[in-house]
Write an enzyme that holds these catalytic residues in place. Structure first.
Site, PDB file in Angstrom:
ATOM      1  N   CYS A  90       0.859  -1.175   0.000  1.00  0.00           N
ATOM      2  CA  CYS A  90       0.000   0.000   0.000  1.00  0.00           C
ATOM      3  C   CYS A  90       0.903   1.235   0.000  1.00  0.00           C
ATOM      4  O   CYS A  90       1.655   1.455   0.964  1.00  0.00           O
ATOM      5  CB  CYS A  90      -0.922   0.005   1.214  1.00  0.00           C
ATOM      6  SG  CYS A  90      -2.069   1.388   1.119  1.00  0.00           S
ATOM      7  N   CYS A 240      -3.494   6.871  -5.018  1.00  0.00           N
ATOM      8  CA  CYS A 240      -3.207   5.432  -4.881  1.00  0.00           C
ATOM      9  C   CYS A 240      -1.775   5.121  -5.335  1.00  0.00           C
ATOM     10  O   CYS A 240      -1.476   5.153  -6.541  1.00  0.00           O
ATOM     11  CB  CYS A 240      -4.208   4.586  -5.664  1.00  0.00           C
ATOM     12  SG  CYS A 240      -4.063   2.819  -5.251  1.00  0.00           S
TER      13      CYS A 240
END
Ligand code: PYC
Length: 315
Positions: A90, A240
């Protein structure tokens, strides 16, 4: 009666929240992080729900469990999880964790290495809020995939790996804008279902669990704006990190972005990641993603055994 106390530090990276668990998380042993993530999922999934779901969290929060790394050259190990399950890597949460570790006085500005279940990533902490992540090798897996999507029609896009699996398309069906988030979410969910039904997957049948739309930026300093649907149904408030890495892999293979050239990715809320990539000795794309994070809370989560929602509200 309180039967669990967990120390967390919350932050957001370009708008996307991270909850770093620094004390009181599950004991997962000392094996490779991929094995520890599997054990987390098998034996301690109640902890994930407790830490992330309402009433303590919400659908956009990504958790990061701070672990002892296997590799002594790493400053930390991180296992990422959200409202639905577990992530490989992530990007925004790695930036958030680096800024949080600095906030706690555990790291100083400079270069660090962090272990994740999908490999070691480099993190350059530039100042107390700015960090750059050197991500895992990223690549396009399938080009120009066409699928029939219920209530939408034919959609074409690429499948790429940036630490998670993404379907990337310019076919957003409308403007990529904050006031269009509900429609973008519905369309991305429909595409995700269609990909699963058509058995379009990543390696070894891995589900494509992130859908990413691209369109024109609203900021003059950005190259593109995106909308990213995360596995649990929330949209990414940041651009993201793993999704931007997947985009860089596609641009690289198309010859549309040279190694070292800058790509500035705007998110649906108007925040920004700066990115570029280099090629490693094996010619693989290694993205670098830079963004800003801010600590928002230092807290102790408690679990009251008498609370009917002690382990979180199930969606
Ligand atoms: O920044 O890589 C990322 C990410 C994945 C899911 C939410 N954010």
């Amino acid at each position: 009666m309180v039967d669990r106390r967990v120390r967390v530090v919350d932050s957001h990276t370009e708008g996307e929240p991270t909850r770093l668990v620094i004390e009181g998380g599950p004991s997962l042993g000392s094996g490779p992080l991929a094995e520890r993530r599997a054990r987390f999922q098998r034996e301690f999934d109640d902890f994930r729900r407790f830490a992330i779901l309402e009433p303590r969290g919400h659908s956009a929060v990504v958790g990061a469990l701070l672990c002892e790394p296997v590799d002594p050259d790493c400053v930390a190990g991180l296992i990422f999880f959200n409202n639905e399950g577990y992530l490989g890597m992530c990007g925004h949460a790695s930036i958030g964790a680096a800024v949080t570790l600095a906030h706690l006085g555990r790291i100083a500005p400079g270069s660090h290495r962090i272990e994740t279940p999908v490999g070691v990533v480099g993190v350059e902490l530039v100042d107390r809020n700015l960090a750059c992540v050197d991500n895992v090798p990223s690549r396009r897996h399938l080009a120009n995939v066409e699928i029939e999507v219920e209530d939408v029609g034919r959609v074409r896009g690429d499948v790429a790996w940036g630490g998670n699996w993404f379907f990337l398309t310019e076919d957003a069906g409308g403007e990529i804008a904050f006031d269009n988030i509900d429609a973008l979410t519905r369309r991305a969910e429909a595409i995700k279902r269609a990909l699963a039904a058509a058995q379009v997957t990543g390696d070894d049948g891995a589900p494509i669990d992130h859908v990413e739309f691209f369109g024109r930026p609203s900021r003059r300093d950005a190259d593109s704006r995106n909308f990213v649907l995360c596995p649990g149904g929330a949209y990414d408030r940041s651009p993201c990190g793993t999704g931007t890495s997947a985009k860089l892999a596609c641009l690289a293979v198309e010859g549309e972005l040279a190694p070292g050239a800058s790509w500035r990715q705007e998110s649906v809320i108007g925040s920004l990641f700066s990115a570029c990539y280099r090629l490693d000795a094996q010619g693989r794309v290694i993205p670098t993603i830079s963004g800003r994070a801010y600590v928002t809370a230092e807290a102790t989560l408690v679990r009251d055994a008498d609370d009917p929602f002690a382990d979180g509200l199930m969606g």
